[in-house]
Structure formats: structure tokens, C-alpha cells
Scaffold this active site. Sequence first.
Site, PDB file in Angstrom:
ATOM      1  N   ASN A  21      40.456  50.727  32.753  1.00  0.00           N
ATOM      2  CA  ASN A  21      40.281  49.807  33.867  1.00  0.00           C
ATOM      3  C   ASN A  21      38.940  49.096  33.725  1.00  0.00           C
ATOM      4  O   ASN A  21      37.956  49.500  34.335  1.00  0.00           O
ATOM      5  CB  ASN A  21      40.340  50.584  35.190  1.00  0.00           C
ATOM      6  N   SER A  73      46.547  42.289  33.974  1.00  0.00           N
ATOM      7  CA  SER A  73      46.488  41.330  35.078  1.00  0.00           C
ATOM      8  C   SER A  73      47.745  40.489  35.027  1.00  0.00           C
ATOM      9  O   SER A  73      48.294  40.249  33.944  1.00  0.00           O
ATOM     10  CB  SER A  73      45.267  40.421  34.921  1.00  0.00           C
ATOM     11  N   TYR A  86      40.625  35.086  29.357  1.00  0.00           N
ATOM     12  CA  TYR A  86      40.914  36.258  30.184  1.00  0.00           C
ATOM     13  C   TYR A  86      42.402  36.578  30.138  1.00  0.00           C
ATOM     14  O   TYR A  86      42.801  37.716  29.872  1.00  0.00           O
ATOM     15  CB  TYR A  86      40.457  35.986  31.620  1.00  0.00           C
ATOM     16  N   LYS A  90      44.361  39.938  28.652  1.00  0.00           N
ATOM     17  CA  LYS A  90      45.234  40.765  29.480  1.00  0.00           C
ATOM     18  C   LYS A  90      46.654  40.765  28.922  1.00  0.00           C
ATOM     19  O   LYS A  90      47.359  41.771  28.986  1.00  0.00           O
ATOM     20  CB  LYS A  90      45.185  40.314  30.938  1.00  0.00           C
TER      21      LYS A  90
END
Length: 185
Positions: A21, A73, A86, A90
Site C-alpha cells: 500500500n 487504483s 500514475y 497502477k
Amino acid sequence: VNRAVEDTIARFGRLDVVVNNAGWDKMELFLDSEEEAWDKVIAVNFKSVLYVCKAALPHMVQRNTGKVVNIASDAGRVGSTGEAVYAGTKGAIIAFSKTLAREMARYQITVNVVCPGLTETPLLQGIRSQSPKTEKVIEAVTRAIPLGRVGQPEEIAEAVLFLASPAADYITGQTLSVSGGLTMV
């Protein structure tokens, strides 16, 4: 990472569950981004998962049991304007986890992914305060969430807890969105 895994095993005698995480982002259009930001996003969001899995999985393989829950995500599932790198990291976590689930199944190790949507975290607060434009983007996305609000960290934790529990022993290679209905894929 190796020392943390060894310390955990020394203290508790074994390693049953790993939850990866970690996340960092700088909201900006890809053409406005710089390599320095890419490197940080890739290191924090994706390489950290590789390092932890590489250190922890041999111990689980030796015991022929374990659970890995990786946090990605929904940006990695559907894309997100202003978050190209990003979202890429993910998405990489999702693909890596599915492959790892196939490789680890013979050892009775499950690997699953939780994909939060907007969640009230320091990362989201940082993006909100990055600029007036990013604050407006977050407000607009929040209005688009069918449940009408941003998620709370505890709600993400409940999904992780389920996947780490015996109730999920026959679930592997899956991706669970926890996004208030923003994404339904």
C-alpha cells in the site's frame, strides 16, 4: 525491505499476509511532466511492490500458504486525465498481480488487487492543494461518484481485510474496485 521481512518472521515466526500500500502522484498532463516525477511515481507506486514481493514470497512459498493484497487504483483500470504515469504504474500493479497469482497458485498463495477510487488520504489532500485547477478536478470527480462522496481509508481497509481472510481462500488474480460506484468495470 529484506530486513523488515526478516524482522517480522523473527518476531512472529512466519509471514501470512502482505499488503502493498504505497502511492504518490503529481497531477499534471503528461506533456507537462518531467522524468524526475516519472521516476518517483514508478519507484513509489510500482517498484516498491516488486521489492516487497521478492522479499516476502520465498517465505510464503516455503510454507505453501499466504496472501498478497496489492493496492492499485481505478486510474490503473480506466485511465485518469492528468495522471498518465500514475495510472500506468497502477495498471502495472494489476497486470503484475494477475501474473503473480498464476505463478503462486501452485503454492496456495493468493494474490489480489484492491483499486480504491478517490479516498480521503494525505495524497488526495496534497493533490487538492496542488493548485486551484486540481482542487476543481477533485470536486468534479466527487460529484460524479454515484454514492456522492469520497471514500474513507477504513472502507478500503475492509476490502483488504476480506481478501486477506480465510473467506477469500478461493479468490486469486482478482481486482476489486472500491470507488463508490465511480467505475463499474
